[in-house]
Design an enzyme around this catalytic site. Structure first.
Site, PDB file in Angstrom:
ATOM      1  N   CYS A  14       4.416 -12.343  -0.730  1.00  0.00           N
ATOM      2  CA  CYS A  14       3.765 -13.548  -1.235  1.00  0.00           C
ATOM      3  C   CYS A  14       4.690 -14.573  -1.889  1.00  0.00           C
ATOM      4  O   CYS A  14       4.266 -15.558  -1.700  1.00  0.00           O
ATOM      5  CB  CYS A  14       2.515 -13.177  -1.859  1.00  0.00           C
ATOM      6  SG  CYS A  14       1.237 -12.025  -1.214  1.00  0.00           S
ATOM      7  N   ALA A  63       0.703  -1.175   0.015  1.00  0.00           N
ATOM      8  CA  ALA A  63      -0.043   0.027  -0.001  1.00  0.00           C
ATOM      9  C   ALA A  63       0.725   1.285  -0.068  1.00  0.00           C
ATOM     10  O   ALA A  63       0.560   2.185  -0.595  1.00  0.00           O
ATOM     11  CB  ALA A  63      -0.880   0.025   1.088  1.00  0.00           C
TER      12      ALA A  63
END
Length: 461
Positions: free
Chosen positions: A52, A19
């Protein structure tokens, strides 16, 4: 730079959560350096990378760490974003519009004023206070630095026994990584079955598949200690009932919002510990403070309640919305339906919407169906089995949730359900969708639609 030399200054706290730098980059697209100065503080060594992807780098599917980095600090700086690495923000002064930061190399501290502030502090891994938790050989996998430290340990240890603590997304992915590295793997899990984001009956399918891969599953077990050798290295994972030998231990217990700074500044937190924002990702009660990524709570469109769902997909969207608003535009984040997909070796695991206990918690009356199908037409070569579970609301027929466990071609089918949930569709409407069909891609009735037909018959019209 003198604050008066530019029109505004945007300060971003957190450069590795997706973000933060997404917000900085989008704000830069909206306004040039002559209109908006952007300063980003990051306590680590990297910016804009895929956390991830760390399990796949550890497992060897991704050959080089740098392939996980979307944009380096130098690339951000070339676009007019002042990235300050190894610098930790220690205080937010809302009244005076400034943050205090400490250089982690020199220890020097300084205040930086802001006109607009973005909080993207991410999440911190759960690390219980247990004997031996900080011993050499015990690793989390939250950052690139964590991944490199784990690889260094794997390269330096002579043993081949790995114990993974936790069986959520990170736990099962790291179990796969250790299997691919040739380790004997044990997973110690506190829950009844792995993948608590699934209902237990679907988690049981994951359990059986992991056992079939040679992974030892230990469920309903709470870790009590990490015993060490005489040299202080971890040698086992202990529960109340047994000890499991380990040459390396990987923690995959989950994460919590990292909101210590926000809490100390008096910003509003929700029931799950995440920051509370409006639809524009502006922190409630603040005009020029935004927050996004793993440190916030988001609206669940199915239940209507706030949840903490730490996923890079949401964080990137948050960043785009924050950057647009901080740059003078307008954008909103509508909410989520809780879609996630993972795998352990060739087993694909996906879910979206509500589990049974979620639906009970919010007082919904519902029916469930579970069907067995295949990824392709049954007669087509390499058709693989999959199990689809679906929840539908009684009376309305509204789709409430879908879980899928299967082999190749199973996981991404959850996207059909995610779209349907976002649109508020009924199972009758899902069953009638005009989906693509050819024998190499699907049975004539897609497995999700087979479940929808069965659910529609149970809930009525």
């Amino acid at each position: 730079m003198d604050k008066s030399a530019v029109r505004e200054r945007l300060v971003v706290i957190g450069g590795d959560d997706a973000a933060g730098m997404s917000a900085a980059s989008q704000a830069r697209r909206m306004k040039g350096p002559d209109e908006l100065e952007i300063v980003a503080f990051e306590r680590g060594h990297f910016t804009s990378y895929s956390a991830c992807g760390i399990p796949y780098w550890v497992g060897g599917d991704v050959e080089d760490r740098d392939l996980l980095i979307a944009r380096t600090p130098e690339e951000h700086r070339a676009r007019g974003i002042d990235v300050r690495l190894r610098t930790e923000v220690t205080e937010i002064d809302l009244d005076r519009g400034r943050v205090r930061a400490r250089d982690l190399e020199s220890g020097a501290e300084s205040w930086t004023p802001y006109d607009k502030l973005v909080i993207a502090t991410g999440a911190r891994p759960v690390r219980p206070e247990l004997p031996g938790i900080d011993a050499p050989g015990v690793h989390g996998v939250q950052t690139l630095d964590d991944g490199q430290a784990l690889l260094d340990t794997l390269a330096g240890t002579g043993g081949r026994r790995a114990v993974v603590v936790g069986a959520g997304y990170i736990g099962v992915e790291m179990a796969e990584a250790m299997i691919r590295r040739g380790y004997e793997v044990t997973v110690v899990n506190r829950g009844r079955e792995p993948m608590a984001t699934l209902d237990p009956d679907m988690g049981r399918l994951v359990h059986e598949a992991m056992t079939g891969l040679g992974i030892t599953m230990v469920n309903d077990a709470t870790v009590t200690a990490l015993p060490t050798d005489d040299d202080g290295r971890v040698r086992a994972v202990a529960t109340a009932d047994a000890e499991y030998p380990a040459d390396v231990v990987v923690l995959g217990i989950g994460v919590r919002p990292e909101t210590t700074l926000a809490r100390d500044a008096g910003l509003p937190l929700g029931a799950h510990g995440g920051l509370l924002t409006d639809r524009s990702m502006r922190v409630r009660g603040q005009e020029n403070v935004w927050a996004g990524g793993d440190c916030v709570e988001v609206l669940d469109l199915v239940s209507g309640q706030l949840r903490h769902i730490p996923l890079g997909t949401h964080a990137n969207k948050h960043g785009q919305i924050i950057g647009t608003n901080a740059g003078g535009g307008y954008a909103t984040f509508p909410g989520v339906v809780g879609t996630a997909v993972s795998k352990v070796c060739d087993l694909e695991i996906a879910r979206t919407g509500l589990r049974e206990k979620d639906a009970h918690r919010v007082g919904l009356r519902f029916e469930t169906v579970t069907i067995e199908s295949t990824s392709r037409a049954g007669y087509y070569p390499n058709a693989s089995p999959m199990t689809v579970k679906m929840l539908a609301e009684l009376g309305t027929g509204r789709l409430l949730g879908v879980q899928i466990v299967g082999r190749e071609g199973a996981g991404k089918r959850v996207d059909i359900a995610a779209v349907a949930l976002t649109a508020g569709m009924t199972v009758h409407q899902v069953a009638a969708l005009d989906l693509g069909y050819a024998p190499p891609f699907s049975p004539v009735w897609d497995p999700v639609q087979v479940a929808a037909r069965k659910a529609a018959a149970k809930v009525g019209r």
